[in-house]
Motif scaffolding. Structure first.
Motif, PDB file in Angstrom:
ATOM      1  N   SER A 176       6.728   2.693   1.774  1.00  0.00           N
ATOM      2  CA  SER A 176       5.423   3.258   1.392  1.00  0.00           C
ATOM      3  C   SER A 176       5.510   4.755   1.115  1.00  0.00           C
ATOM      4  O   SER A 176       4.488   5.388   0.837  1.00  0.00           O
ATOM      5  CB  SER A 176       4.393   2.997   2.492  1.00  0.00           C
ATOM      6  OG  SER A 176       4.201   1.608   2.672  1.00  0.00           O
ATOM      7  N   TYR A 254      -2.692  -5.943  15.400  1.00  0.00           N
ATOM      8  CA  TYR A 254      -3.526  -5.466  14.295  1.00  0.00           C
ATOM      9  C   TYR A 254      -5.007  -5.552  14.624  1.00  0.00           C
ATOM     10  O   TYR A 254      -5.443  -6.371  15.439  1.00  0.00           O
ATOM     11  CB  TYR A 254      -3.247  -6.286  13.031  1.00  0.00           C
ATOM     12  CG  TYR A 254      -1.839  -6.158  12.510  1.00  0.00           C
ATOM     13  CD1 TYR A 254      -1.472  -5.093  11.690  1.00  0.00           C
ATOM     14  CD2 TYR A 254      -0.878  -7.099  12.838  1.00  0.00           C
ATOM     15  CE1 TYR A 254      -0.178  -4.970  11.211  1.00  0.00           C
ATOM     16  CE2 TYR A 254       0.423  -6.988  12.363  1.00  0.00           C
ATOM     17  CZ  TYR A 254       0.764  -5.916  11.555  1.00  0.00           C
ATOM     18  OH  TYR A 254       2.041  -5.796  11.085  1.00  0.00           O
ATOM     19  N   ASP A 276      -8.326 -10.061   6.712  1.00  0.00           N
ATOM     20  CA  ASP A 276      -7.554  -8.900   6.258  1.00  0.00           C
ATOM     21  C   ASP A 276      -7.222  -8.017   7.454  1.00  0.00           C
ATOM     22  O   ASP A 276      -8.070  -7.776   8.320  1.00  0.00           O
ATOM     23  CB  ASP A 276      -8.342  -8.067   5.238  1.00  0.00           C
ATOM     24  CG  ASP A 276      -8.249  -8.621   3.825  1.00  0.00           C
ATOM     25  OD1 ASP A 276      -7.432  -9.531   3.602  1.00  0.00           O
ATOM     26  OD2 ASP A 276      -8.989  -8.131   2.956  1.00  0.00           O
ATOM     27  N   LEU A 279      -4.709  -1.543   8.226  1.00  0.00           N
ATOM     28  CA  LEU A 279      -3.501  -0.830   8.627  1.00  0.00           C
ATOM     29  C   LEU A 279      -3.740   0.661   8.813  1.00  0.00           C
ATOM     30  O   LEU A 279      -3.058   1.311   9.603  1.00  0.00           O
ATOM     31  CB  LEU A 279      -2.392  -1.034   7.591  1.00  0.00           C
ATOM     32  CG  LEU A 279      -2.036  -2.485   7.238  1.00  0.00           C
ATOM     33  CD1 LEU A 279      -0.859  -2.509   6.281  1.00  0.00           C
ATOM     34  CD2 LEU A 279      -1.715  -3.281   8.489  1.00  0.00           C
ATOM     35  N   LEU A 315      -6.847   0.994   4.394  1.00  0.00           N
ATOM     36  CA  LEU A 315      -5.671   0.307   3.866  1.00  0.00           C
ATOM     37  C   LEU A 315      -5.700  -1.116   4.410  1.00  0.00           C
ATOM     38  O   LEU A 315      -5.675  -1.322   5.628  1.00  0.00           O
ATOM     39  CB  LEU A 315      -4.385   1.006   4.303  1.00  0.00           C
ATOM     40  CG  LEU A 315      -3.994   2.294   3.585  1.00  0.00           C
ATOM     41  CD1 LEU A 315      -2.681   2.829   4.154  1.00  0.00           C
ATOM     42  CD2 LEU A 315      -3.850   2.058   2.084  1.00  0.00           C
ATOM     43  N   LEU A 316      -5.788  -2.097   3.505  1.00  0.00           N
ATOM     44  CA  LEU A 316      -5.924  -3.492   3.902  1.00  0.00           C
ATOM     45  C   LEU A 316      -4.727  -4.310   3.435  1.00  0.00           C
ATOM     46  O   LEU A 316      -4.136  -4.035   2.391  1.00  0.00           O
ATOM     47  CB  LEU A 316      -7.197  -4.097   3.309  1.00  0.00           C
ATOM     48  CG  LEU A 316      -8.526  -3.428   3.649  1.00  0.00           C
ATOM     49  CD1 LEU A 316      -9.662  -4.154   2.955  1.00  0.00           C
ATOM     50  CD2 LEU A 316      -8.746  -3.389   5.153  1.00  0.00           C
ATOM     51  N   LYS A 317      -4.434  -5.336   4.223  1.00  0.00           N
ATOM     52  CA  LYS A 317      -3.372  -6.263   3.855  1.00  0.00           C
ATOM     53  C   LYS A 317      -3.764  -7.647   4.345  1.00  0.00           C
ATOM     54  O   LYS A 317      -4.172  -7.804   5.498  1.00  0.00           O
ATOM     55  CB  LYS A 317      -2.042  -5.838   4.492  1.00  0.00           C
ATOM     56  CG  LYS A 317      -0.834  -6.634   4.045  1.00  0.00           C
ATOM     57  CD  LYS A 317       0.433  -6.026   4.632  1.00  0.00           C
ATOM     58  CE  LYS A 317       1.668  -6.763   4.173  1.00  0.00           C
ATOM     59  NZ  LYS A 317       2.909  -6.148   4.729  1.00  0.00           N
ATOM     60  N   GLU A 326       2.508  -4.471  -0.745  1.00  0.00           N
ATOM     61  CA  GLU A 326       1.912  -3.150  -0.559  1.00  0.00           C
ATOM     62  C   GLU A 326       0.456  -3.293  -0.123  1.00  0.00           C
ATOM     63  O   GLU A 326      -0.289  -4.087  -0.692  1.00  0.00           O
ATOM     64  CB  GLU A 326       1.977  -2.369  -1.872  1.00  0.00           C
ATOM     65  CG  GLU A 326       1.597  -0.911  -1.754  1.00  0.00           C
ATOM     66  CD  GLU A 326       2.657  -0.063  -1.097  1.00  0.00           C
ATOM     67  OE1 GLU A 326       2.348   1.075  -0.711  1.00  0.00           O
ATOM     68  OE2 GLU A 326       3.804  -0.546  -0.952  1.00  0.00           O
ATOM     69  N   PRO A 327       0.019  -2.567   0.898  1.00  0.00           N
ATOM     70  CA  PRO A 327      -1.402  -2.634   1.273  1.00  0.00           C
ATOM     71  C   PRO A 327      -2.269  -2.051   0.168  1.00  0.00           C
ATOM     72  O   PRO A 327      -1.823  -1.206  -0.605  1.00  0.00           O
ATOM     73  CB  PRO A 327      -1.477  -1.784   2.546  1.00  0.00           C
ATOM     74  CG  PRO A 327      -0.291  -0.888   2.486  1.00  0.00           C
ATOM     75  CD  PRO A 327       0.778  -1.654   1.767  1.00  0.00           C
ATOM     76  N   ARG A 328      -3.496  -2.538   0.072  1.00  0.00           N
ATOM     77  CA  ARG A 328      -4.411  -2.050  -0.961  1.00  0.00           C
ATOM     78  C   ARG A 328      -5.410  -1.074  -0.329  1.00  0.00           C
ATOM     79  O   ARG A 328      -5.837  -1.264   0.815  1.00  0.00           O
ATOM     80  CB  ARG A 328      -5.140  -3.211  -1.631  1.00  0.00           C
ATOM     81  CG  ARG A 328      -6.021  -4.040  -0.733  1.00  0.00           C
ATOM     82  CD  ARG A 328      -6.533  -5.293  -1.468  1.00  0.00           C
ATOM     83  NE  ARG A 328      -7.532  -6.004  -0.715  1.00  0.00           N
ATOM     84  CZ  ARG A 328      -7.243  -6.887   0.247  1.00  0.00           C
ATOM     85  NH1 ARG A 328      -5.994  -7.134   0.560  1.00  0.00           N
ATOM     86  NH2 ARG A 328      -8.231  -7.511   0.887  1.00  0.00           N
TER      87      ARG A 328
END
Length: 686
Positions: A176, A254, A276, A279, A315-317, A326-328
């Motif tokens: 990242s 998480y 989701d 992060l 930041l979500l995953k 990659e987290p969005r």
């Protein structure tokens, strides 16, 4: 039973994480249960045995389920206990049933206290490891398959496993863009939070987790909340707090989105989904992201929540996303949760097909809402059915060709509205059946003979369509009134009730003082709350919506397997079953012949339409990526895997429901639903 609040429409999830404490300086001294907890354990066991929908025996079979759940809750990743520890605990496997009945809490507290001791030792090892340089050139592989992972035979084996765990986390940060020094700093803060969380445990935290290991063995929607958790739950249910509008919960290391509240800021973005992981959190448009892996939910909420009008970025995953994805990043403007904005909306879409233009009415229903107070008082009140009825009459006046009801991400709501809404499309008749644990069956009916819309109808659903959504979609399908298109729905066909244990366990003298703030008396809840399953929904055909949900007439391409998400993915979910069918008259708008022809046309598009072919290909690649359970600890290898993943993941984003006003062409499901409805319109015009 005394005061009981029915919770039958919206999905509420049990909290299996740990609540934050403020008990001052903490230590690793062994924790001990209180007399109150002994009393609650015994009472809850008996209460569930008497009133839960599914009758169960408190025996060795239940005991082993609770034992497995407890070990999973503590060390689901097999990263702290060794094989010898587990063998030591095995002597308790068939003793928990007796302990539940007698109120004995020695077993869970012994296991949890042992975990705290081994956790402290593991934390010290991790911190020492982080003082050494990383090696990102290794050819070793790291397995993330918890189901297949054996317990380590020795501390040395655990050391080797933790070397891989830390290196993999470091690699993710490096991919990242973080420097090695920043990686060390981030991971040290992360593991320090882990350690602080375990060290700060109070006996209540152990008790709640143990009791939910018990309730989860019965069914996934039954849970116990300690007084502190129950109080916070009631606040969240009754107040419109300024924030993003989501219910969060700890899931392993998480903070996970469990429920996106309709009308909230996060709901309006349409950029997040249930399950989701969050992060990172950043304040404003320019703030740096704060890593929140390992945070308690309470701490994360305090960071995410803020004043109305301010910006927070997340930041979500996705929970099921490949490890290299990659987290969005999403941007949210904080606001109060406005349930009045989570109402049905309508617009007219135009679909061109050669020289023809089809006008399609789209009605988006985010939840089934009803102003019960207004309805009781006889005043004019807002409801899903009344709003949709207005839309349908407007569509009729404009001569639209067909209607789509979009129920994607609709987690339920008012059962009354699901019944009344069905009545807008059928003359009258039964809509859903309800069965109690004692076998009594009630048939809920639409008694209004008027029909607001009799034209071509399509209901669009996805895996997050649940409860009341499934009742409506199931009835439309059973009456052959419209087409059900999309993914198999969630499969939540049960009804829960909230029980305040203080109503049963407080003495009459103490109970009478509850709420007596005007006299200067403050009494805290002392026993907590219990949420238990008491009824089951059945379709008018007699088929349950439980576990199976509503299977669409035409299933659109999906990356999700029904065994990986939804009710059927939950180990203790109540089973699908059947009862006798109600008496009803089908509309037969959707005949076998019509459905066959429309399905054939859809299948032809799947094989000839270039965009659909590419989507199907990308979904298959995405599924294969998620099946990978071993990852390289080599930077160059992981970088290539990450780059290969990104293109496929971007294609999966097209399956998300678009925000109102966005370019509808990016919503693949909605675009295809229009084409399917166009085919239905064409056949019904013949």
């Amino acid at each position: 039973m005394k005061r009981i609040l029915i919770v039958c429409g919206v999905l509420f999830y049990s909290v299996f994480g740990f609540a934050q404490n403020n008990y001052g300086k903490y230590s690793y001294d062994d924790l001990e249960p209180s007399e109150t907890q002994h009393k609650v354990e015994q009472f809850v066991t008996q209460f569930l045995n008497n009133y839960h929908y599914q009758k169960f025996n408190v025996d060795d079979e239940l005991s082993t389920k609770v034992f497995n759940n407890m070990i999973e809750s503590i060390d689901g990743g097999h990263s702290y206990f060794t094989q010898s520890d587990i063998e030591e605990f095995e002597k308790y496997r068939f003793l928990i049933d007796d302990a539940l009945l007698s109120g004995d809490l020695e077993i869970p507290f012994e296991i949890f206290n042992k975990y705290r001791r081994v956790y402290k030792k593991r934390f010290d090892y991790v911190m020492n490891f982080l003082d050494k340089p990383f090696d990102f050139t290794s050819n070793e592989m790291y397995s993330v398959d918890e189901e297949e992972k054996d317990w380590a035979y020795s501390e040395e084996d655990l050391d080797k496993e933790w070397d891989k765990i830390i290196t993999s986390q470091a690699l993710s940060l490096k991919l990242s863009g973080s420097s090695d020094s920043a990686i060390v700093s981030t991971l040290k803060r992360r593991f320090d939070r882990y350690e602080s969380r375990v060290a700060k445990w109070h006996s209540e935290d152990i008790f709640q987790t143990y009791m939910n290991s018990f309730t989860r063995a019965i069914d996934p929607h039954t849970s116990y909340m300690i007084p502190r958790t129950a109080a916070q739950f009631n606040i969240d249910m009754s107040q419109s707090l300024e924030g993003i509008g989501a219910r969060l919960q700890n899931n392993d290391d998480y903070v996970m989105i469990m429920d996106i509240i309709p009308g909230g800021p996060l709901f309006k973005t349409q950029l997040a989904n249930n399950d989701d992981y969050i992060l990172g959190v950043a304040q404003g448009d320019d703030g740096e992201f704060q890593d929140i892996v390992g945070w308690l939910t309470d701490d994360a909420v305090n960071l995410i929540r803020g004043k109305k009008g301010t910006v927070v970025r997340l930041l979500l995953k996705a929970k099921e996303a490949p490890i290299n994805s990659e987290p969005r990043e999403i941007r949210i403007v904080r606001d109060k949760i406005k349930l009045e904005e989570a109402v049905a909306s309508a617009e007219v879409l135009e679909l061109k097909d050669g020289d023809s233009v089809y006008k399609i009415g789209l009605i988006d229903i985010p939840m089934f809402y009803r102003d019960f107070d207004g309805a009781r008082s006889g005043d004019d009140f807002q409801s899903t059915t009344k709003d949709v009825d207005v839309f349908l009459k407007d569509f009729n006046s404009k001569g639209l060709d067909g209607v789509i009801i979009d129920l994607r991400n609709n987690g339920g709501g008012s059962l009354t509205e699901a019944i009344n809404l069905t009545g807008l499309f059928i003359p009258n008749g039964p809509v859903v059946q309800r069965r109690t644990g004692k076998g009594r069956i009630d048939v809920e009916k639409d008694n209004d003979t008027s029909v607001s819309y009799s034209g071509p109808l399509l209901v669009l659903q996805n895996r997050h369509s649940a409860s009341a959504s499934e009742i409506f979609a199931g009835a439309i399908q059973d009456y052959n009134r419209g087409l059900i298109v999309g993914e198999q729905s969630f499969g939540k066909g049960t009804v829960q009730q909230l029980v305040n244990l203080d109503q049963f366990l407080l003495s009459p003298r103490v109970a009478s003082r509850k709420g007596a703030a005007s006299k200067g008396i403050e009494e805290e809840e002392r026993y907590g709350q219990l949420k238990l399953t008491t009824e089951k929904f059945y379709r008018i055909t007699g088929n349950s919506t439980q576990n199976k949900g509503v299977v669409p007439d035409i299933a659109l391409p999906t990356p999700w397997d029904s065994e990986e998400s939804g009710e059927s993915s939950m180990e203790s979910a109540l089973p699908y079953d059947q009862i006798s069918s109600s008496t009803f008259t089908k509309e037969n708008t959707i005949t076998i012949e019509v459905l066959s022809k429309i399905t054939n046309q859809y299948n032809e598009r799947l094989s000839t339409d270039e965009e659909m072919k590419l989507l199907v290909k990308d979904i298959e690649l995405y599924k294969k990526q998620r099946e990978i359970k071993e990852y390289s600890l080599n930077y160059e290898v992981r970088l290539k895997e990450k780059n290969d993943n990104e293109e496929v993941i971007s294609a999966i984003k097209k399956l998300r429901k678009t925000k109102e006003g966005d370019d509808r062409a990016n919503d693949v499901y909605l675009v295809e639903a229009q084409k399917i409805l166009k085919d239905l319109i064409a056949y019904q015009e013949q």
